[in-house]
Design an enzyme around this catalytic site. Sequence first.
Site, mmCIF file in Angstrom:
data_model
loop_
_atom_site.group_PDB
_atom_site.id
_atom_site.type_symbol
_atom_site.label_atom_id
_atom_site.label_comp_id
_atom_site.label_asym_id
_atom_site.label_seq_id
_atom_site.Cartn_x
_atom_site.Cartn_y
_atom_site.Cartn_z
ATOM 1 N N PHE A 112 0.811 -1.220 0.000
ATOM 2 C CA PHE A 112 0.000 0.000 0.000
ATOM 3 C C PHE A 112 0.845 1.270 0.000
ATOM 4 O O PHE A 112 0.397 2.328 -0.439
ATOM 5 C CB PHE A 112 -0.962 -0.003 1.200
ATOM 6 C CG PHE A 112 -0.385 0.452 2.510
ATOM 7 C CD1 PHE A 112 -0.524 1.766 2.932
ATOM 8 C CD2 PHE A 112 0.289 -0.435 3.344
ATOM 9 C CE1 PHE A 112 -0.011 2.192 4.148
ATOM 10 C CE2 PHE A 112 0.800 -0.018 4.560
ATOM 11 C CZ PHE A 112 0.662 1.303 4.964
ATOM 12 N N LYS A 113 2.086 1.160 0.443
ATOM 13 C CA LYS A 113 2.907 2.357 0.562
ATOM 14 C C LYS A 113 3.306 2.943 -0.792
ATOM 15 O O LYS A 113 3.699 4.102 -0.884
ATOM 16 C CB LYS A 113 4.126 2.051 1.419
ATOM 17 C CG LYS A 113 3.687 1.447 2.744
ATOM 18 C CD LYS A 113 4.660 1.508 3.853
ATOM 19 C CE LYS A 113 4.011 0.989 5.131
ATOM 20 N NZ LYS A 113 4.937 0.796 6.224
ATOM 21 N N ASP A 114 3.147 2.144 -1.851
ATOM 22 C CA ASP A 114 3.404 2.673 -3.196
ATOM 23 C C ASP A 114 2.469 3.837 -3.523
ATOM 24 O O ASP A 114 2.842 4.751 -4.260
ATOM 25 C CB ASP A 114 3.201 1.578 -4.247
ATOM 26 C CG ASP A 114 4.310 0.541 -4.235
ATOM 27 O OD1 ASP A 114 5.479 0.919 -4.054
ATOM 28 O OD2 ASP A 114 4.002 -0.652 -4.407
ATOM 29 N N LEU A 117 4.190 6.795 -1.870
ATOM 30 C CA LEU A 117 5.610 7.030 -2.139
ATOM 31 C C LEU A 117 5.929 7.243 -3.612
ATOM 32 O O LEU A 117 6.924 7.906 -3.940
ATOM 33 C CB LEU A 117 6.436 5.892 -1.547
ATOM 34 C CG LEU A 117 6.537 5.997 -0.020
ATOM 35 C CD1 LEU A 117 7.018 4.704 0.594
ATOM 36 C CD2 LEU A 117 7.457 7.142 0.373
ATOM 37 N N THR A 154 7.849 0.092 3.628
ATOM 38 C CA THR A 154 8.197 1.482 3.335
ATOM 39 C C THR A 154 9.512 1.569 2.575
ATOM 40 O O THR A 154 9.652 2.345 1.631
ATOM 41 C CB THR A 154 8.298 2.309 4.633
ATOM 42 O OG1 THR A 154 7.011 2.422 5.223
ATOM 43 C CG2 THR A 154 8.827 3.712 4.354
#
Length: 539
Positions: A112-114, A117, A154
């Site tokens: 999900f951090k894509d 980021l 992350t």
Amino acid sequence: MKYLSTRGADELLSFEETVLAGLAPDGGLYIPEHIPSLPPDWQTAWRDYSFVDLSVEVLSLYISEDEISRAELHALVEKSYSTFRHPDVTPLKKLTDTTYVLELFHGPTFAFKDVALQLLGNFFEFFLKRRNQRKGPTEKPEKLTVVGATSGDTGSAAIYGLHNKANVSIFILHPKGRVSPIQEAQMTTVTDPNVHNLAVQGTFDDCQDIVKSLFGDKKFNATHRLGAVNSINWARILAQTVYYFLSYFHLRRQLPNPTADVEIQYVVPTGNFGDILAGYYAKRMGLPMGRLGVATNANDILARFWRSGAYEKVDSSPSPAGLSQPAAGASDGKQAEDASGVKETLSPAMDILVSSNFERLLWYLAFETTQGADVAERQRKASAIIADWMSKVKSDGRVQVPIAVLELARRDFFAERVSDAQTLETIKYYFESEPHYIADPHTAVGLCAARMVASQNAPNVRQIVLSTAHPTKFSEAVTRALQGSPSFDFERDVLPPEFKGLLERERRVIDVEAPRVELVKQVIEKYAVPAVGQVGSSV
């Protein structure tokens, strides 16, 4: 829109300054000076928007056109999400008539951090390029040294977002041996000269504390122009609010009667409190939803807070009878319980003692309890309260908030704790259900918490569980849960082609032999200017 620190409300920053600074000099986190309301016609005007279009609308409420024009913002957003494999970016899948999963793992690193980021990397590049274009021919270009800590996802998402950016060096700290093999490989097999992976002997909390110390060192920060990729960076929270809006519209679209009186209950597996905080901002902006569900594993500082109002690293209350302990045996994360109190679980990205973003929520709760008509004065009071509370957490390991603050927290949230045994049971339950679904262990924590409260929900409640990672990233836990299931085949059912051969690729990593700030400083001093050739050593 300007931004202030949760620990000092006097100095206001622009969006650009906030993104590039990451963490405030006083140790606080940046928040908007006010939370904007949605336009009156948002439900009809935005109903059929794509993820890119929704992003532009939501982000433009927080970013002045004087800083980024609408055309520039659209280009940045479009570039960021062109890397995603699904046309919806974050598709909504129906599991039952009352339960849905919001899949957030269709970006480059399957996590999900894509979502945040990829965009943050483009913000960094955009701001640096604009600043350097304004410089004279004899002036040196501005550079950014990005520093982050990761419990797994992350790091790879930040690296994939920044590995090819000009004038940016990135240093990612991860706890050595305490992330999954796939997560480690995703980070350390990126060999661009501006990418530096640091394997620190310690826990994620050690890594996070080192990063915060670096940002708090004014001289070092100024020398290297530090930038943050952890969810302490406001841009990450802002980017994540968008998929709450998208899921709202997509759920409505899937209902037999799109105008039915339905209440959405979001349930979010969370460790650092960033993903669910984005939902809180969406709710405060005006997105209709019920209470947000906080789903934690055995590292349950958040669940304990909602139970007692004590925000404490180590549980000081007697253990409730019958509370399940983490399942025995190794997990993907190798998060062994240590002196700091971090417990090994099958959902290692949530193996965290202190949830950094929780400070942002506490600020809003403190602000609501302050008195007076002057908003600026109330903001200063709230910041002073937070500075005191965070000081107590640092010195004493705990703070007890007033009952009025706890009641406000319970108004908007509930929290549940999920054991490893329950995580495994949940993975198996949904695989054997119809339609069958394979959840990673973090998503399983969310699904389990949702089932815990489902019987108490009104008939019109529909649950959306945020699915934070592709199951391949936690293959050991998934395989363990489904061992003995004759219909399960890992390579057929789970493994995407992008992961084949990943564990055998060339790696580059720097070992840091103790969780000490000075050792990490030495690495940054040595490699902050991108170098050509192999980097591999220990300090």
